[in-house]
Write an enzyme that holds these catalytic residues in place. Structure first.
Site, PDB file in Angstrom:
ATOM      1  N   ASP A   1       1.851  -2.881  -5.711  1.00 28.20           N
ATOM      2  CA  ASP A   1       2.121  -1.774  -6.629  1.00 28.20           C
ATOM      3  C   ASP A   1       2.383  -2.306  -8.038  1.00 28.20           C
ATOM      4  OD1 ASP A   1       2.630   0.810  -7.477  1.00 28.20           O
ATOM      5  OD2 ASP A   1       4.189   1.213  -5.999  1.00 28.20           O
TER       6      ASP A   1
ATOM      7  N   ASP B   1      -0.478   9.534  -6.677  1.00 27.02           N
ATOM      8  CA  ASP B   1       0.758   9.986  -6.028  1.00 27.02           C
ATOM      9  C   ASP B   1       0.730  11.489  -5.795  1.00 27.02           C
ATOM     10  OD1 ASP B   1       1.930   7.549  -5.750  1.00 27.02           O
ATOM     11  OD2 ASP B   1       3.178   7.687  -7.531  1.00 27.02           O
TER      12      ASP B   1
HETATM   13  C1  DGJ Z   1       4.410   4.269  -6.643  1.00 29.48           C
HETATM   14  C2  DGJ Z   1       3.363   4.431  -5.591  1.00 29.48           C
HETATM   15  O1  DGJ Z   1       2.258   5.107  -6.102  1.00 29.48           O
HETATM   16  C3  DGJ Z   1       3.960   5.123  -4.384  1.00 29.48           C
HETATM   17  O2  DGJ Z   1       2.985   5.317  -3.404  1.00 29.48           O
HETATM   18  C4  DGJ Z   1       5.107   4.312  -3.861  1.00 29.48           C
HETATM   19  O3  DGJ Z   1       4.622   3.094  -3.351  1.00 29.48           O
HETATM   20  C5  DGJ Z   1       6.131   4.081  -4.956  1.00 29.48           C
HETATM   21  N1  DGJ Z   1       5.533   3.523  -6.123  1.00 29.48           N
HETATM   22  C6  DGJ Z   1       7.220   3.174  -4.467  1.00 29.48           C
HETATM   23  O4  DGJ Z   1       8.134   2.892  -5.433  1.00 29.48           O
END
Ligand code: DGJ
Length: 699
Positions: free
Chosen positions: A452, A520
């Site tokens: 991430d 997201d």
């Molecule tokens: C952002 C990501 O897009 C989410 O899926 C998740 O992993 C969060 N970060 C976790 O902090």
């Protein structure tokens, strides 16, 4: 597929196109043609250096193949540089060429030079068998014995044939709203798509798509997609004589690069093509990415059905809680269980812990082994979340090494999501980041990493570098290198690239990571648009999609609808399984089993975007692969005034073949010709209805 050189004219012949360049009377490389094939003997260079007493500059209007800044040039250029004598202009003339064979592909290298300064520029064009995609890149060599400083180093400059304005397609997105298509007619001036944020970002994407009178099936479409996940710049321009051009590459914003004597800088590749229709472009790029771009280890394997615990538990992970989720996930047919954020350091929320990549003993008193043993004993693989490039000021790592984050001593570092960006241009930081992940992979049976990256850069001081403006480039390279090293050392490892959703989803990421986290935003209605945009140029199988509990309240949608949308990418589950009743669990089981029967078709098949909300009030996406065809139908939020009737005509089938499928509860067998020319009527009465229809070729 051939590459020809004839009296200074270079002809690249792909399956259906010609791309042609020629050396003009001044020794410069002009662009001659990109489009349908012609007689190869007919190409000639018609360049008139008509600078006399007028205020016009021929170079500024010329169709050039890689124009540097130098002389009377006022439009976006491909290359800028400062020489040791402070001359800031580059004049490139043709020097030589090579044609080589590289693993079945042919590569043309055209060498240009700025003689007085012994600077060489190589333009590369790589052609694979049976495709209309050309891979282009440039390399700059300093053959002198002094330092030169490069400013802008584009991967390629492109010229388009029509004098009429082109429509440029890119995105206008943000976090939770990635890949939303936007079209702009480029009549004059310069239209710039760029990222200055460090990653390629959620807003626009590193490609150009220029079309005229185009839809899914027809019309001229020229495109080029850059394999780069850092700051990029795409400049599409049209001048007053009607020439449309695009310059694409690493962004020159706050960037320069010290090229020492004897050194070479290689710019990232851009994959380009000319086709009829957007559908052809998407499918060409999809097939090409699977064949040549995605990491070889998993490119041709269907991706597993994944469960990710993020939306179920957020940061509140525990051994017992994850084990319970794993038990249910396995029962549903999930193949890979991924624990997201929250398992490490003192992580309770997003204020602390990033950088401390060791297991949180309060949450996992005996380490991760009991959880991973459970997951693997249930027949699933285990995956783990990292955010390797980041550090929270409240972390052991930052307390020990505050100097490892990008910073300026005189400035207060901006905290986004309460975190700072690690200076990955430092070798010690690179090694540390690699070792943290490598240690976890050595200790535990981990098959999958979700990598991430949740903030854009700021205060990018990097005093370790001779030229700190190289950091934008070096950071992205370091990300690629660490991912490559991990994959090389742990051959079974898959890595998902995430940046607050789809903030680093580009062909550069997809050359090193196996897939991306698309957004997201897991609301299925929004997702239809997000997925449509993604599919324009990026491969379907790389698009991770989750079925979740997200249901923004105002427009309820059922599980069928969520699965129908999500099964159009790499299916994943992301809700709180502990809260589901028997009926909901059965629905999950049913669709996961169905997905396994159709996933090769979805992940590798040709996509036909038959209808969308904007034009048709229904999304109809069809995937065809081998003997199978899968049709997904999703209606929008309709009024109650009319029941909705849709006639769906399929595409991409064999006219003479027969296809078996279920229609209104009965088995039917119809010819491809009927399905494509007459079509099927579907009545989908109320809002947000969905259907999945599987057609099997029987003859
Ligand atoms: C952002 C990501 O897009 C989410 O899926 C998740 O992993 C969060 N970060 C976790 O902090």
């Amino acid at each position: 597929m051939i590459i020809l050189e004839r009296d200074g004219i270079f002809i690249l012949e792909t399956e259906n196109t010609h791309y042609v360049m020629g050396v003009n009377c001044q020794g410069e490389l002009n662009h001659l043609h990109w489009g349908k094939k012609c007689n190869i003997d007919d190409y000639f260079v018609n360049y008139k250096p008509w600078e006399r007493s007028s205020n016009h500059s021929a170079r500024d209007f010329a169709k050039t193949e890689y124009l540097p800044y130098g002389g009377a040039v006022y439009r976006p250029v491909a290359l800028t540089c400062t020489y040791p004598d402070k001359c800031r202009e580059v004049m490139l003339t043709y020097k030589d060429f090579n044609i080589t064979e590289d693993d079945g592909a042919f590569v043309l290298e055209i060498i240009l030079e700025d003689k007085p300064y012994k600077l060489e520029v190589s333009l590369f064009y790589k052609l694979q068998e049976n495709t209309d995609i050309i891979e282009r890149w440039s390399a700059i060599r300093n053959c002198s014995d002094s330092l030169v400083t490069l400013g802008k180093i584009a991967s390629g400059e492109f010229n388009f044939p029509s004098k009429r304005p082109y429509t440029s397609t890119n995105f206008n997105g943000t976090w939770l709203a990635e890949f939303r298509k936007e079209e702009t007619v480029v009549k004059n001036g310069v239209l710039t798509y760029e990222s200055r944020k460090g990653g390629s970002d959620h807003t626009v994407s590193p490609f150009f798509v220029l079309s005229q009178n185009a839809d899914e099936q027809q019309g001229d479409v020229f495109f080029g997609a850059l394999a780069w996940s850092g700051n990029f710049k795409v400049e599409v321009s049209r001048d007053c004589v009607g020439v449309t051009r695009a310059v694409i590459g690493i962004n020159d914003f706050d960037f320069s690069y010290n090229l020492h004597a004897g050194e070479e800088f290689t710019a990232p590749s851009v994959y380009c093509g000319y086709v009829q229709g957007f559908g052809k472009m998407s499918n060409l790029m999809n097939d090409y990415a699977v064949e040549y771009i995605l990491p070889k280890s998993f490119a041709k394997e269907p991706l597993p059905v994944l469960y990710n615990s993020w939306e179920a538990t957020w940061f509140d992970v525990s051994c017992e809680g994850q084990q319970k989720l794993a038990e249910i996930a396995a029962d549903l047919g999930v193949e890979l269980f991924v624990m997201d954020d929250g398992w490490f350091g003192s992580r309770k929320d997003d204020h602390a812990g990033l950088g401390d990549w060791y297991v949180n003993k309060e949450k996992f008193p005996e380490g991760l082994k009991p959880l991973i043993d459970k997951v693997t004993s249930l027949g699933m693989k285990f995956g783990l979340w990292f955010e390797p490039e980041m550090v929270n000021p409240d972390s052991d790592l930052y307390r020990a090494h505050p100097e490892w984050a990008y910073h300026y001593d005189t400035r207060t570092s901006t905290r986004l999501r309460d975190q700072l960006v690690l200076n990955l241009t430092r070798e010690d930081v690179q090694q540390h980041v690699f070792s943290c992940m490598d240690d976890m992979l050595n200790e535990y049976d981990i098959s999958y990493i979700k990598w991430d990256m949740n903030r854009c850069y700021s205060e990018t001081g990097a005093e370790n570098l001779e030229n700190p403006q190289e950091l934008w480039y070096r950071h992205t390279k370091a990300v690629y290198e660490i991912a490559d090293r991990l994959k090389a050392k742990h051959p079974g490892l898959q890595i998902e690239c995430c940046a607050s959703g789809g903030g680093r989803a580009d062909l550069g990421a997809l050359s090193h990571f196996d897939m991306v986290w698309t957004s997201d935003d897991t609301d299925p209605i929004d997702r239809l648009e997000i997925q449509e945009g993604f599919s324009l140029i990026y491969p379907t199988k790389s698009m991770r999609a989750w079925v979740t509990d997200t249901n923004r309240g105002s427009r309820p949608n059922d599980w069928d609808f969520r699965f129908n949308v999500t099964m159009q990418g790499s299916l994943s589950i992301g809700g709180n399984l502990l809260k589901y009743d028997e009926r909901e669990l059965e629905i999950h089981k049913k669709y996961i089993a169905l997905y396994k029967e159709i996933r090769e078709t979805v992940q590798f098949g040709a996509l036909h975007r038959l209808a969308n909300f904007a034009q048709d009030s229904i999304y109809a996406n069809e995937y065809v692969y081998g003997n199978q065809c899968v049709l997904f139908l999703c209606t929008d939020v309709t009024t109650f005034f009319n029941d909705k009737f849709y006639r769906i005509t399929l595409a991409g089938l064999e006219e003479d073949a027969l296809y078996k499928f279920e229609y209104e509860g009965e088995e039917k067998v119809l010819s491809g010709a009927y399905l494509m020319n007459v079509g099927l009527d579907y009545e989908m009465g109320s809002s947000l209805q969905s259907k999945i229809i599987v057609f099997e070729k029987v003859q």
